[in-house]
Write an enzyme that holds these catalytic residues in place. Structure first.
Site, PDB file in Angstrom:
ATOM      1  N   TRP A  63      -9.235  20.276 -28.111  1.00 36.26           N
ATOM      2  CA  TRP A  63      -9.606  18.874 -28.340  1.00 36.26           C
ATOM      3  C   TRP A  63      -8.404  18.000 -28.642  1.00 36.26           C
ATOM      4  O   TRP A  63      -8.278  16.899 -28.112  1.00 36.26           O
ATOM      5  CB  TRP A  63     -10.665  18.777 -29.434  1.00 36.26           C
ATOM      6  CG  TRP A  63     -11.998  19.270 -28.948  1.00 36.26           C
ATOM      7  CD1 TRP A  63     -12.703  20.340 -29.423  1.00 36.26           C
ATOM      8  CD2 TRP A  63     -12.773  18.736 -27.852  1.00 36.26           C
ATOM      9  NE1 TRP A  63     -13.867  20.492 -28.695  1.00 36.26           N
ATOM     10  CE2 TRP A  63     -13.935  19.526 -27.737  1.00 36.26           C
ATOM     11  CE3 TRP A  63     -12.597  17.668 -26.965  1.00 36.26           C
ATOM     12  CZ2 TRP A  63     -14.911  19.290 -26.768  1.00 36.26           C
ATOM     13  CZ3 TRP A  63     -13.569  17.433 -26.002  1.00 36.26           C
ATOM     14  CH2 TRP A  63     -14.714  18.246 -25.914  1.00 36.26           C
ATOM     15  N   ASP A 101      -9.967  13.700 -36.182  1.00 33.19           N
ATOM     16  CA  ASP A 101     -11.157  14.011 -35.387  1.00 33.19           C
ATOM     17  C   ASP A 101     -11.910  15.108 -36.128  1.00 33.19           C
ATOM     18  O   ASP A 101     -11.511  16.266 -36.105  1.00 33.19           O
ATOM     19  CB  ASP A 101     -10.757  14.468 -33.983  1.00 33.19           C
ATOM     20  CG  ASP A 101     -11.958  14.897 -33.132  1.00 33.19           C
ATOM     21  OD1 ASP A 101     -13.094  14.866 -33.629  1.00 33.19           O
ATOM     22  OD2 ASP A 101     -11.738  15.253 -31.956  1.00 33.19           O
ATOM     23  N   LYS A 135     -22.646  17.494 -33.149  1.00 33.57           N
ATOM     24  CA  LYS A 135     -22.329  18.801 -33.691  1.00 33.57           C
ATOM     25  C   LYS A 135     -23.020  18.974 -35.040  1.00 33.57           C
ATOM     26  O   LYS A 135     -23.870  19.816 -35.197  1.00 33.57           O
ATOM     27  CB  LYS A 135     -20.815  18.990 -33.845  1.00 33.57           C
ATOM     28  CG  LYS A 135     -19.974  18.570 -32.635  1.00 33.57           C
ATOM     29  CD  LYS A 135     -20.241  19.393 -31.405  1.00 33.57           C
ATOM     30  CE  LYS A 135     -19.593  18.918 -30.111  1.00 33.57           C
ATOM     31  NZ  LYS A 135     -18.246  18.415 -30.110  1.00 33.57           N
TER      32      LYS A 135
END
Ligand code: PLP
Length: 365
Positions: free
Chosen positions: A102, A176, A200
């Site tokens: 990511w 993040d 999530k």
């Protein structure tokens, strides 16, 4: 009530059953309004009350200080990879710490808008260990430093946020936190901006939470779309354009559920207990299973693991499904298995998983 299987999806992921039940009960008629939440004007008093409660509960759960704004946006984590540099970089230098798939994507996207560089990378370890903060090459003119505090695909987690000031860096930290937000408290003195896609650990896909320090708002590049300019979003209470109303409503129900369960401190305690149980099982399987992440960097939310004999993968997954354990297949870039054990996963679910794993190892060992 129907006994549902345990769902280990990395995202969109399992929601607390009590939340789904409540949403079902309120589907046709929200609180006597005669409307589903999906059918309400975002400017009406009913939805405004839902929105305000969600924001208030999130602020309380994460103890967000008053100088931070909470924005409910769209575009997901990948959207923020562009939206953050458009708002914060001023077209200058940006440092990104690469710790997995990511953050690597974040770096690449930021390079389209500013002079973004990797301050460190764990590529040599194939994203299985965290680069020591002492090795980070931070530039004095960086507009911000980006980290991904939980790498969902690689299963690597920063157990504390870096203290940039202690590293002699005055730039704000951008985090993040998509895949572990609300699993532990946040030290806001170390944070400039934190973002998280909802799917999530919060709710349905389509909502992106941005928590940003006020002084960082108002510096967007001219090319930044108005709907993604933090100033515009903040000035309009996240309603410059129509917000993802139903997703915000479900997120709000999750926040209420979290408060009733004991809040973030309780989620932190449960996350540790669940992770300890699963990693202990992996580490004491006599080599039948393995997790390759350095112990001090192991994620409490996403646990990738491998069978020593990978020809058994299909049998493992088929048997798991039969045992009521869903979506354990690993990400295609890593392979093997991955168990995501977010807030909505009860300890009972992890216990069922380790029971299955031990039984499978006995039968095939
Ligand atoms: C899932 C995820 C993303 C991407 O989210 P999208 O909603 O698909 O854009 C970004 N960062 C992290 C850490 C994630 O887990």
């Amino acid at each position: 009530m129907l006994k549902r299987p345990f769902n280990f999806s990395a995202g969109p992921a399992a929601l607390p059953e009590a939340v789904l039940q409540r949403a079902a009960d309120e589907m046709l008629d929200w609180h006597g309004s005669g409307m589903s939440v999906m059918e309400m004007s975002h400017r009406g008093k009913e939805f405004i009350s839902i929105y305000e409660a969600a924001e208030r509960d999130l602020r309380e759960l994460l103890a967000v200080p008053s100088q931070f704004r909470i924005l409910f946006m769209q575009g997901g984590g990948l959207g923020e990879n562009a939206v953050v540099p458009m708002n914060l970089s001023r077209g200058g230098a940006v440092d990104v710490v690469v710790t997995g798939s990511w953050s690597k994507k974040s770096l690449k996207e930021a390079q389209r808008y500013c002079n973004a560089q990797a301050a460190a990378s764990n590529e040599v370890s194939r994203h299985t260990a965290l680069p020591a903060t002492s090795q980070w090459r931070l530039r004095s003119n960086a507009a911000y430093v980006h980290v991904c505090s939980n790498e969902t695909i690689d299963g690597v987690e920063m157990h504390t946020l870096p203290d940039l000031a202690a590293l002699g860096c005055a730039a704000p930290l951008v985090v993040d936190a998509s895949s572990h937000i609300l699993s532990r408290s946040v030290d806001w003195s170390r944070v400039g901006l934190l973002f998280a896609g909802a799917q999530k650990n919060i709710g349905p896909a389509g909502v992106t939470i941005v928590i940003v320090r006020e002084d960082l708002i108002g510096h967007a590049l001219a090319i930044c779309p108005s709907a993604f300019d933090y100033q515009c979003v903040a000035d309009n209470q996240s309603m410059y354009n129509t917000p993802p109303t139903y997703g915000i409503y479900i997120a709000g129900l999750v926040f209420q559920w979290l408060k009733a369960e004991g809040g973030v401190a309780e989620m932190d305690r449960r996350a540790q207990a669940k992770a300890d149980l699963l990693y202990h099982t992996l580490d004491h399987s006599g080599g039948f299973y393995a997790n390759r992440v350095a112990h001090d960097a192991r994620s409490r939310m996403n646990v990738p693991f491998f069978l020593a004999d990978e020809t058994l993968n299909d049998a493992f997954l088929a048997g798991a499904k039969e045992a009521g354990l869903l979506q354990l297949k690993g990400h295609k870039s890593v392979g093997g298995m991955r168990a995501s054990i977010y807030n909505a996963m009860p300890l009972e679910g992890v216990q069922a998983l380790v029971n299955y794993m031990q039984d499978f190892a006995r039968r095939h060992g």
